[in-house]
Design an enzyme around this catalytic site. Structure first.
Site, PDB file in Angstrom:
ATOM      1  N   LYS A  54       5.246   0.588   7.965  1.00 30.14           N
ATOM      2  CA  LYS A  54       4.946   1.847   7.295  1.00 30.14           C
ATOM      3  C   LYS A  54       6.192   2.720   7.336  1.00 30.14           C
ATOM      4  O   LYS A  54       6.674   3.088   8.415  1.00 30.14           O
ATOM      5  CB  LYS A  54       3.780   2.546   7.970  1.00 30.14           C
ATOM      6  CG  LYS A  54       3.335   3.827   7.269  1.00 30.14           C
ATOM      7  CD  LYS A  54       2.329   4.606   8.100  1.00 30.14           C
ATOM      8  CE  LYS A  54       1.060   3.827   8.307  1.00 30.14           C
ATOM      9  NZ  LYS A  54       0.046   4.631   9.034  1.00 30.14           N
ATOM     10  N   GLY A  90       0.816  -1.202   0.000  1.00 32.88           N
ATOM     11  CA  GLY A  90       0.000   0.000   0.000  1.00 32.88           C
ATOM     12  C   GLY A  90       0.843   1.242   0.000  1.00 32.88           C
ATOM     13  O   GLY A  90       2.049   1.209   0.249  1.00 32.88           O
ATOM     14  N   VAL A 133       3.636   1.344   2.605  1.00 34.02           N
ATOM     15  CA  VAL A 133       3.457   0.234   3.543  1.00 34.02           C
ATOM     16  C   VAL A 133       3.976  -1.043   2.897  1.00 34.02           C
ATOM     17  O   VAL A 133       3.634  -1.348   1.746  1.00 34.02           O
ATOM     18  CB  VAL A 133       1.975   0.070   3.949  1.00 34.02           C
ATOM     19  CG1 VAL A 133       1.840  -1.041   4.980  1.00 34.02           C
ATOM     20  CG2 VAL A 133       1.422   1.378   4.491  1.00 34.02           C
ATOM     21  N   GLY A 160       0.368   5.759   0.646  1.00 33.22           N
ATOM     22  CA  GLY A 160      -0.516   6.862   0.984  1.00 33.22           C
ATOM     23  C   GLY A 160       0.272   8.118   1.231  1.00 33.22           C
ATOM     24  O   GLY A 160       1.448   8.207   0.898  1.00 33.22           O
ATOM     25  N   SER A 161      -0.409   9.109   1.858  1.00 33.19           N
ATOM     26  CA  SER A 161       0.213  10.412   2.018  1.00 33.19           C
ATOM     27  C   SER A 161       1.381  10.381   2.997  1.00 33.19           C
ATOM     28  O   SER A 161       2.302  11.168   2.897  1.00 33.19           O
ATOM     29  CB  SER A 161      -0.829  11.425   2.492  1.00 33.19           C
ATOM     30  OG  SER A 161      -1.433  10.984   3.689  1.00 33.19           O
ATOM     31  N   PHE A 162       1.330   9.483   3.978  1.00 32.76           N
ATOM     32  CA  PHE A 162       2.423   9.411   4.943  1.00 32.76           C
ATOM     33  C   PHE A 162       3.644   8.724   4.350  1.00 32.76           C
ATOM     34  O   PHE A 162       4.769   9.064   4.658  1.00 32.76           O
ATOM     35  CB  PHE A 162       1.959   8.663   6.197  1.00 32.76           C
ATOM     36  CG  PHE A 162       3.056   8.463   7.213  1.00 32.76           C
ATOM     37  CD1 PHE A 162       3.408   9.482   8.078  1.00 32.76           C
ATOM     38  CD2 PHE A 162       3.727   7.259   7.306  1.00 32.76           C
ATOM     39  CE1 PHE A 162       4.419   9.304   9.020  1.00 32.76           C
ATOM     40  CE2 PHE A 162       4.727   7.068   8.241  1.00 32.76           C
ATOM     41  CZ  PHE A 162       5.076   8.108   9.097  1.00 32.76           C
ATOM     42  N   GLY A 163       3.433   7.752   3.517  1.00 35.27           N
ATOM     43  CA  GLY A 163       4.543   7.010   2.956  1.00 35.27           C
ATOM     44  C   GLY A 163       4.056   5.718   2.343  1.00 35.27           C
ATOM     45  O   GLY A 163       2.949   5.641   1.826  1.00 35.27           O
ATOM     46  N   ASP A 180     -10.315  10.701  11.424  1.00 38.75           N
ATOM     47  CA  ASP A 180     -10.182  10.243  10.036  1.00 38.75           C
ATOM     48  C   ASP A 180     -10.790   8.861   9.875  1.00 38.75           C
ATOM     49  O   ASP A 180     -10.167   7.938   9.341  1.00 38.75           O
ATOM     50  CB  ASP A 180      -8.709  10.236   9.609  1.00 38.75           C
ATOM     51  CG  ASP A 180      -8.549  10.249   8.082  1.00 38.75           C
ATOM     52  OD1 ASP A 180      -9.516  10.641   7.394  1.00 38.75           O
ATOM     53  OD2 ASP A 180      -7.478   9.868   7.593  1.00 38.75           O
TER      54      ASP A 180
END
Length: 804
Positions: A520, A499, A506, A501-504, A626
């Site tokens: 993550k 996966g 996975v 996403g915006s954080f980084g 969220d």
């Protein structure tokens, strides 16, 4: 330790036993709310403690259940609403007769008893701090009163109780007058009606005071303890004659004349409301009711199951002052026993003084007996103090361990901002686009609740088990080296990527001890303009997950902080995110989530329990901010868990309180009230979860292009709510799932109606997450009952208007 817990559990039960065995009071297992035309009772046998109600204004009244999966131990009612105390004694619910405003008024760690409802106020004994408390009192009653009281009862604008010396104390606008009218009496029991109150004095005679416009406060002459177990209505009074168990009434249309409306029928107890009186028959625990028009008494049997003849106490009967009620273990379905009443003892006649003084040998025997008594009492007191000290030491020690797991990581500069993360197992299709990032002035890794509140919550957890599964103190999160995590992910190979996403990104990883984990990895370049946001999101999620542990929250395994590297290690969620099952990229993707309504509702229930833990059990409470389908992950056994705490805040103590902070979250799931006012509450999470429920029902994304429209993006809220409100639930349901059978269709409709209440524009109109949990439990129970019996069950669709 188990011995200490049993010792304190016994202490907590003693007050409950006293009230259920020595006084009738105004709480019990049957209640009348005449203003809503409702009679409710707690069922006996299997299951026990389930609320059944009937509307007596219906031409053919039929019973229905209230929260059938929840067990209660007592009921009380006023004119406009009813309330019920949960069997765990740490929460109570109130509702009007048609269940249009089911609301949990109180939830906490205190042990409550003697819940009573007046015209508008609710009161109860708080045994944890030895005081009487009030709710819904409109400022007319004190918040609490400390002291030892018994026989708590409430009427129209007054609440009364008896002190240890038999004096009646009252509170409220009419309390002073009622208290003054009993000032000359020593009372053992009292029961309130609308504007009058009756009870027994210390000699066993009936004392009634207050309004007497229809003879309702007439005290009939008779022998001591001849009349007991009173039930007071608007303008009449009824009691049970102890010599034969029959009902006798006075007041109403008959004035002071005594009437026996059901002569020959024996009753366990009576309850009244308005002009109606109901009795629980001793022969089969059925409910018979009649009105106070003595010229034309019409008796009606209500369509209710067998009702408990008393409050079940989980003590085994050892503390029942007058023994256990016959067959009470079966009546309570093995959850406890019912204490035999002690409210009709034989009057005690003082013994005459002895004709001669006792001999020296007799005096010596008495002296020795008192010495033995004093020694035994002293030893018992010392052991009790030792047990209390040990228990407090263990609790404080556990609290220290609980808080110590929050790692201290020096911030890399800048303000503490709540950044965003992507949950383990998320794909880039998880709706991360459009995510907003605000500064977070409320986040503090060192924040803690007041010690008193921490202790009370720890006490509650030590003595009872949560409905949704145990929460426990989490082991310290492991700190990994970057090299260890590189090796676990095959140097962050694309083959291990699960996966982004915006954080980084996975990755799936395999630790040397064989554990499969999700890792993550955050943005590693400090030159990135959003690096500070991701740094703060990392610290936020690490701080929260390090101290949270619940079966419906993703567990943190460890972390890594080296140079610019920020990594979080979670337990691996084999079945990924709910979002990916509802909206698969591959049209041929097969999943039990796609084809089963029961599976979807079970996942919603799991997730709601995780959110309930954050709101009601975490210390301090936590607002997730969220909630969305891509942050609800599924483990190998399809158990759902809430993830991603990068935006989370330590929340306020009540549903009505809020925090001021710039809006954050994901477009389509974000609370519009929060977005417009920058005031976030726990109801903001409820809104996001409401969107998830609509997503589960419709199979549509939170924001999607509707083929029936003009091609413009539309929200699932705007798409689904009008059809549900119009009663056309079937028109918006996901067609990939086979149509539900009759009882299962009720469950799906219940979820739909609940969802539209969750997405109300104003937070005050939304239910609490506890109400959502209770209704999802009801919906899932409908599926399970349908599968077990193959027949329809009489279940009530509870619409939630979450106003107190």
């Amino acid at each position: 330790m188990s011995v200490v817990l049993k010792f304190f559990a016994a202490l907590a039960v003693v007050p409950l036993l006293f009230f259920s065995s020595d006084a009738v009071g105004s709480t019990g297992t049957l209640a009348i709310s005449l203003g809503t035309n409702t009679v409710c009772g707690l069922s006996a046998g299997t299951p026990s403690g389930t609320i059944y109600c009937t509307n007596i204004s219906d031409s053919v009244p039929t019973s229905y259940q209230v929260l059938p999966t929840v067990s209660f131990d007592s009921l009380s009612a006023g004119s406009a609403f009813l309330c019920a105390l949960k069997s765990s004694a740490e929460a109570f619910f109130c509702w009007n007769g048609d269940l249009s405003s089911l609301k949990r008024v109180y939830n906490g760690s205190s042990v409550l008893s003697e819940l009573t409802v007046g015209e508008a106020q609710v009161s109860a004994f708080d045994r944890s701090v030895n005081e009487i408390r009030w709710w819904r009192n409109a400022g007319l009653f004190p918040a609490s009163v400390s002291g030892n009281y018994s026989s708590l009862t409430s009427g129209n604008n007054f609440t009364c109780a008896i002190t240890t010396n038999g004096t009646v104390n009252c509170w409220g606008p009419q309390g002073s007058a009622m208290q003054a009218s009993f000032s000359d009496y020593n009372m053992t029991t009292i029961v309130a009606g609308d504007s009058h109150m009756c009870g027994l004095d210390s000699s066993g005679f009936v004392i009634c005071q207050g309004s007497n416009s229809s003879g309702e406060s007439y005290a009939p002459p008779g022998s001591p303890f001849e009349y007991t177990r009173f039930a007071l209505g608007l303008s009449h009074t009824c009691a049970i004659m102890e010599r034969n168990g029959t009902a006798v009434c006075w007041g109403g249309s008959g004035g002071t004349q005594l009437h026996t409306p059901m002569n020959g029928t024996t009753f366990e107890f009576l309850v009244s409301g308005g002009n109606l009186t109901c009795g629980l028959t001793a022969s089969n625990y059925s409910v018979l009711c009649w009105e106070s028009d003595w010229t034309n008494v019409s008796v009606r049997k209500l369509d209710l199951p067998r009702i408990l003849p008393g409050i079940c106490v989980a003590d085994g009967g050892s503390e029942c002052n007058c023994g256990a009620y016959p067959d009470s273990e079966n009546l309570c379905n093995g959850t406890g026993v019912i204490c035999q009443r002690c409210d009709f003892p034989n009057p005690i006649t003082p013994s005459p003084p002895p004709a001669f003084p006792p001999t020296p040998s007799e005096s010596k025997k008495v002296g020795i007996g008192w010495k033995v008594y004093a020694i035994v009492g002293s030893v018992g007191t010392f052991l009790g103090l030792c047990a209390i000290t040990y228990f407090m030491w263990v609790i404080c020690r556990r609290k220290k361990v609980h808080n110590s797991v929050i790692p201290t990581i020096a911030p890399s500069g800048g303000n503490n901002n709540a950044g965003a993360t992507t949950a383990t197992g998320n794909s880039s299709s998880g709706g991360n686009g459009g995510r907003l990032y605000p500064p977070n002035p409320f986040f503090s890794r060192s924040s803690s609740a007041p010690r008193s509140r921490m202790f009370s919550r720890q006490w509650s957890r030590a003595l009872q088990r949560q409905r949704s599964g145990p929460s426990s103190f989490k082991d310290r999160a492991d700190e990994f080296s970057f090299a260890e995590l590189e090796k676990a992910t095959k140097f962050f190979s694309l083959d291990m990527k699960i996966g982004a996403g915006s954080f980084g990104t996975v990755y799936r990883g395999l630790l040397p001890d064989g554990r499969e984990v999700a890792i993550k990895r955050g943005e590693s370049s400090p030159r990135n303009k959003r690096f500070q946001e991701k740094e703060n999101a990392f610290q936020s999620e690490l701080a929260f997950l390090s101290r949270l542990h619940h079966k419906h929250l993703v567990s943190l395994v460890g972390f890594c902080v080296e140079n610019d590297e920020r990594l979080l290690v979670y337990e691996y969620m084999k079945n990924g995110a709910l979002h990916d099952h509802l909206h698969p990229k591959n049209p041929d993707f097969e999943s039990p989530v796609i084809s089963s309504w029961k599976m979807r509702i079970k996942i919603l229930l799991d997730a709601s329990r995780g959110i309930e833990y954050l709101h009601n059990y975490a210390v301090p409470p936590i607002i997730h901010r969220d909630i969305k389908s891509s942050n609800i992950l599924l483990d190998a056994y399809w158990v759902a868990r809430v993830s991603d705490f990068g935006l989370s805040l330590m929340g306020p103590e009540t549903d009505e309180s809020h925090l001021e902070t710039k809006a954050a979250g994901t477009v389509g799931y974000m609370d519009p009230e929060y977005y417009g006012t920058n005031q976030v509450t726990v109801k903001s999470d409820v809104y996001g979860f409401g969107v998830v429920m609509l997503e589960v029902l419709t199979g549509r994304r939170a924001i999607f292009k509707y083929e029936g429209g003009d091609g413009e993006p539309v929200s699932v809220v705007d798409y689904a709510v009008p059809s549900i409100e119009a009663g056309e639930v079937g028109s918006i349901l996901d067609t990939r799932v086979a149509p539900a059978a009759s009882q299962e269709a009720e469950a799906v409709e219940l979820v739909a109606y609940m969802a539209i209440h969750c997405v109300k524009l104003e937070g005050r109109d939304r239910p609490s997450i506890a109400d959502v949990v209770a209704n999802l439990e009801t919906a899932l129970a409908l599926f399970e009952d349908s599968q077990r019996s193959g027949s329809s069950a009489n279940a009530s669709v509870i619409s939630l208007e979450a106003r107190d």
